[in-house]
Design a protein around this motif. Structure first.
Motif, mmCIF file in Angstrom:
data_model
loop_
_atom_site.group_PDB
_atom_site.id
_atom_site.type_symbol
_atom_site.label_atom_id
_atom_site.label_comp_id
_atom_site.label_asym_id
_atom_site.label_seq_id
_atom_site.Cartn_x
_atom_site.Cartn_y
_atom_site.Cartn_z
ATOM 1 N N VAL A 134 -2.121 -2.529 -13.248
ATOM 2 C CA VAL A 134 -2.778 -2.604 -12.013
ATOM 3 C C VAL A 134 -4.461 -1.615 -12.244
ATOM 4 O O VAL A 134 -4.301 -0.732 -13.340
ATOM 5 C CB VAL A 134 -2.158 -1.369 -11.141
ATOM 6 N N ARG A 135 -5.400 -2.354 -11.537
ATOM 7 C CA ARG A 135 -6.776 -1.777 -11.835
ATOM 8 C C ARG A 135 -6.468 -0.314 -11.596
ATOM 9 O O ARG A 135 -6.083 0.045 -10.403
ATOM 10 C CB ARG A 135 -7.665 -2.354 -10.889
ATOM 11 N N LYS A 136 -7.262 0.506 -12.209
ATOM 12 C CA LYS A 136 -7.495 2.124 -12.001
ATOM 13 C C LYS A 136 -7.823 2.295 -10.656
ATOM 14 O O LYS A 136 -7.321 3.341 -10.100
ATOM 15 C CB LYS A 136 -8.416 2.754 -13.050
ATOM 16 N N GLU A 137 -8.944 1.617 -10.098
ATOM 17 C CA GLU A 137 -9.148 1.984 -8.857
ATOM 18 C C GLU A 137 -8.452 1.587 -7.577
ATOM 19 O O GLU A 137 -8.568 2.168 -6.587
ATOM 20 C CB GLU A 137 -10.684 1.119 -8.653
ATOM 21 N N GLN A 138 -7.315 1.126 -8.084
ATOM 22 C CA GLN A 138 -6.348 0.913 -6.845
ATOM 23 C C GLN A 138 -5.137 1.610 -7.104
ATOM 24 O O GLN A 138 -4.157 1.520 -6.332
ATOM 25 C CB GLN A 138 -5.862 -0.634 -7.038
ATOM 26 N N LEU A 139 -5.217 2.711 -7.756
ATOM 27 C CA LEU A 139 -3.987 3.585 -7.953
ATOM 28 C C LEU A 139 -4.728 4.960 -7.912
ATOM 29 O O LEU A 139 -5.841 5.353 -8.395
ATOM 30 C CB LEU A 139 -3.252 3.459 -9.251
ATOM 31 N N ALA A 140 -3.921 5.861 -7.356
ATOM 32 C CA ALA A 140 -4.071 7.219 -7.286
ATOM 33 C C ALA A 140 -3.042 8.428 -7.787
ATOM 34 O O ALA A 140 -1.766 7.912 -7.237
ATOM 35 C CB ALA A 140 -4.717 7.767 -5.852
ATOM 36 N N GLN A 142 0.762 -1.135 0.025
ATOM 37 C CA GLN A 142 -0.009 -0.018 0.060
ATOM 38 C C GLN A 142 0.879 1.161 -0.011
ATOM 39 O O GLN A 142 2.074 1.273 0.564
ATOM 40 C CB GLN A 142 -0.918 -0.001 1.109
ATOM 41 N N GLN A 143 0.398 1.982 -0.588
ATOM 42 C CA GLN A 143 1.223 3.474 -0.915
ATOM 43 C C GLN A 143 2.566 3.275 -1.646
ATOM 44 O O GLN A 143 3.578 4.170 -1.443
ATOM 45 C CB GLN A 143 1.274 4.432 0.397
#
Length: 579
Positions: free
Chosen positions: A233-239, A207-208
């Motif tokens: 990586v799925r978009k919802e799991q990246l910021a 994470q992070q």
């Protein structure tokens, strides 16, 4: 009496049992189908596979893509293959097999590196490398030390895998971070081989954790880790986290000539065959800025030059306020040209002689006039100019090159890579004449105005030549065309004449020229030695019209071929229109 059929009630019971059994089996089938579908679509693959670099021992990545050749060495001794550098850093890089030399050119530097040697040359001055060029597995490798000095590149080497990430100046790196899950500190984020939950997992990301995003496919980002490994990586799991811009290298100092010319430039060529002109007999040329005497010529395939320069001419020119941009010609000999352009040593030999002559005679510029060149020498001519210009600029010399209009003729036009040449030189002279040449099978203008304008447009639009670097070459001569009959066919012959000749003919034969709409020039038909003759006239009308094109396209100036062909008033016409 006994019945041959079972009771009616029994038959209905059997049918009901069959229906129930079929419905049960159908339900089970549907459940299996739904389960299989759910498994296929919604249940992620938990298989882990070890990420790798497909057998590449030390991969180099650019924008997330792996280069064909690996790097060798590490840290200070890191080296990139010649092909990697040429493909991704500098497409003008040259390797000369004869001398095992790698040649790098920038706007103000010429660097020569030789395989297995620690001594290199920058603008023909020695410097020492910490690590030499070397060959490994049949490929040439360049040390990163001079590359980082010459180019603004960022090479990031992973301590974990040895992978090298290459970034270039001005490029933006998009950094993202994996999401955080409250109360689930041990939960990881899957990086998969392809954009699908069914693809195997390459890495369990913390994470992070920071990753670089290079692109997206549907609901997935294509990412790269600092270790070099790439995946999805799925978009919802990246910021999105931040954007990093690779700093641009400080620009090289712009070339400034020793004696800059302001406004539109007015150049004329001085044709010197063997003997320089008697300057006391040259009339005033008001408005002229530059004379370009044809002084230096390629003498042989070894790069030796013939020198026809005259210090007295230079002294005269300076006393009149003219700069001297001496012309250097290849002698229009294709074989000799091929040999002289073939190696760095021969090209540099020519350059050093020009530098010596420029210093000896106090010149302000060199005008390159290579004509009748084999198409195979196109790149070598570019390389010669790229190597020559930084050294001439060091002496404050203006560098210009003469080119013909665009055409399909290989040895007249196609061998000029105008787009590449203009990157080095200060000015490009467009020799916009000889539309109809000495042995042309058809009579016509030396340079009709529509043809000249089309030639200008070709260089500006097709070759992207900046108008501020383009000088229009104009003729101070015409051709007299005479028609004859040979074997029942009409033939034409021609000879070049000075500007004064048509005016004399009109006076002597008491005839007048008429304006030809097609060429937009004055046109004359007359009799010469009993034969019909014709001429498209270079005069005030055509000269002023040509200078009007310089202003229309905001070109750098005008160059006339040649001094001595003109009438005295021509300088007034040029100056009035130009200034």
């Amino acid at each position: 009496m006994d019945s041959k059929f079972p009771p009616a009630g029994g038959t209905r019971s059997n049918k009901n049992r069959t229906i129930r059994w079929l419905l049960f089996m159908l339900a089970i089938g549907c459940a299996l189908i739904l389960g299989t579908y759910y498994w296929a679509v919604y249940v992620p693959n938990r298989q882990h596979v070890q990420p790798d670099f497909q057998g590449n021992p030390k991969p180099v990545f650019y924008q997330g893509g792996m280069m064909k050749d690996p790097a060798i060495g590490s840290k200070e001794s890191l080296k990139l293959s010649f092909e990697t550098v040429r493909e991704r850093i500098d497409s003008t890089l040259v390797y000369e097999q004869k001398t095992e030399s790698t040649i790098i050119t920038t706007q103000n530097k010429v660097v020569r590196l030789r395989t297995s040697e620690l001594t290199g040359l920058i603008n023909e001055k020695s410097f020492t490398l910490k690590f030499p060029l070397e060959k490994s597995n049949g490929k040439l490798y360049l040390p990163i030390e001079p590359l980082k000095d010459l180019y603004q590149i960022d090479l990031r080497e992973s301590a974990e895998t040895g992978a090298v990430l290459l970034f270039k100046e001005g490029e933006t790196i998009r950094w993202f971070k994996t999401v955080a899950y409250d109360g689930k500190p041990d939960k990881t984020i899957d990086m998969r081989r392809s954009p699908s939950i069914k693809a195997p997992i390459l890495a369990d990301l913390r994470q992070q954790e920071s990753v670089i995003v290079w692109g997206e496919e549907g609901d997935w980002y294509r990412v790269q880790l600092v270790s070099g490994y790439t995946g999805y990586v799925r978009k919802e799991q990246l910021a999105a986290d931040r954007e990093e811009t690779v700093p641009a290298k400080a620009p090289e100092p712009a070339f400034m000539p020793k004696q800059p010319i302001t406004g539109k430039i007015n150049v004329t060529w001085e044709h010197v065959v063997s003997k320089n002109p008697d300057t006391s007999k040259i009339p005033a040329m008001p408005g002229l800025d530059v004379v370009s005497p044809t002084w230096f010529h390629l003498q042989d395939g070894d790069g030796n030059l013939q020198n026809l320069a005259d210090p007295a001419y230079v002294k005269w020119a300076k006393s009149r306020g003219y700069q001297v941009w001496a012309l250097f010609s290849n002698g229009f000999d294709p074989k000799r040209t091929t040999e002289a352009l073939s190696t760095y040593d021969k090209r540099m030999k020519m350059t050093k002689q020009l530098l010596s002559f420029a210093q000896m005679y106090g010149l302000q510029g060199i005008n390159i006039d290579f004509e009748n060149v084999d198409l195979d020498d196109k790149q070598n001519l570019v390389q010669f100019v790229r190597e020559m210009t930084p050294l001439l600029h060091e002496q404050g010399l203006v560098v210009s090159i003469d080119v013909t209009p665009r055409s399909g003729s290989e040895m007249w036009s196609m061998f000029y890579d105008r787009k590449a040449l203009i990157e080095s030189v200060d000015y490009m002279m467009l020799m916009a004449y000889d539309e109809h040449w000495a042995s042309s099978p058809k009579a016509g203008s030396v340079a009709s105005l529509p043809w000249v304008e089309s030639s200008i447009q070709g260089l500006l639009k097709e070759d992207k030549i900046p108008p501020s670097k383009l000088i229009l070459g104009i003729p101070f001569y015409s051709r007299v065309w005479t028609e004859g009959v040979k074997d029942g066919k009409t033939t034409v012959s021609s000879r070049a004449v000075f500007m004064e000749m048509p005016q004399r003919i009109m006076r002597e034969q008491k005839i007048e020229a008429k304006f030809d709409e097609e060429s937009r020039q004055n046109y004359l038909e007359f009799t010469e030695e009993g034969k019909p003759a014709k001429i498209w006239i270079e005069d005030e009308t055509s000269v002023r019209a040509r200078i009007a094109l310089v202003k229309k396209y905001d070109l750098a100036g005008v160059a006339s071929w040649r001094r001595g062909f003109e009438v005295p008033e021509a300088w007034k016409w040029v100056n009035e229109e130009l200034k």
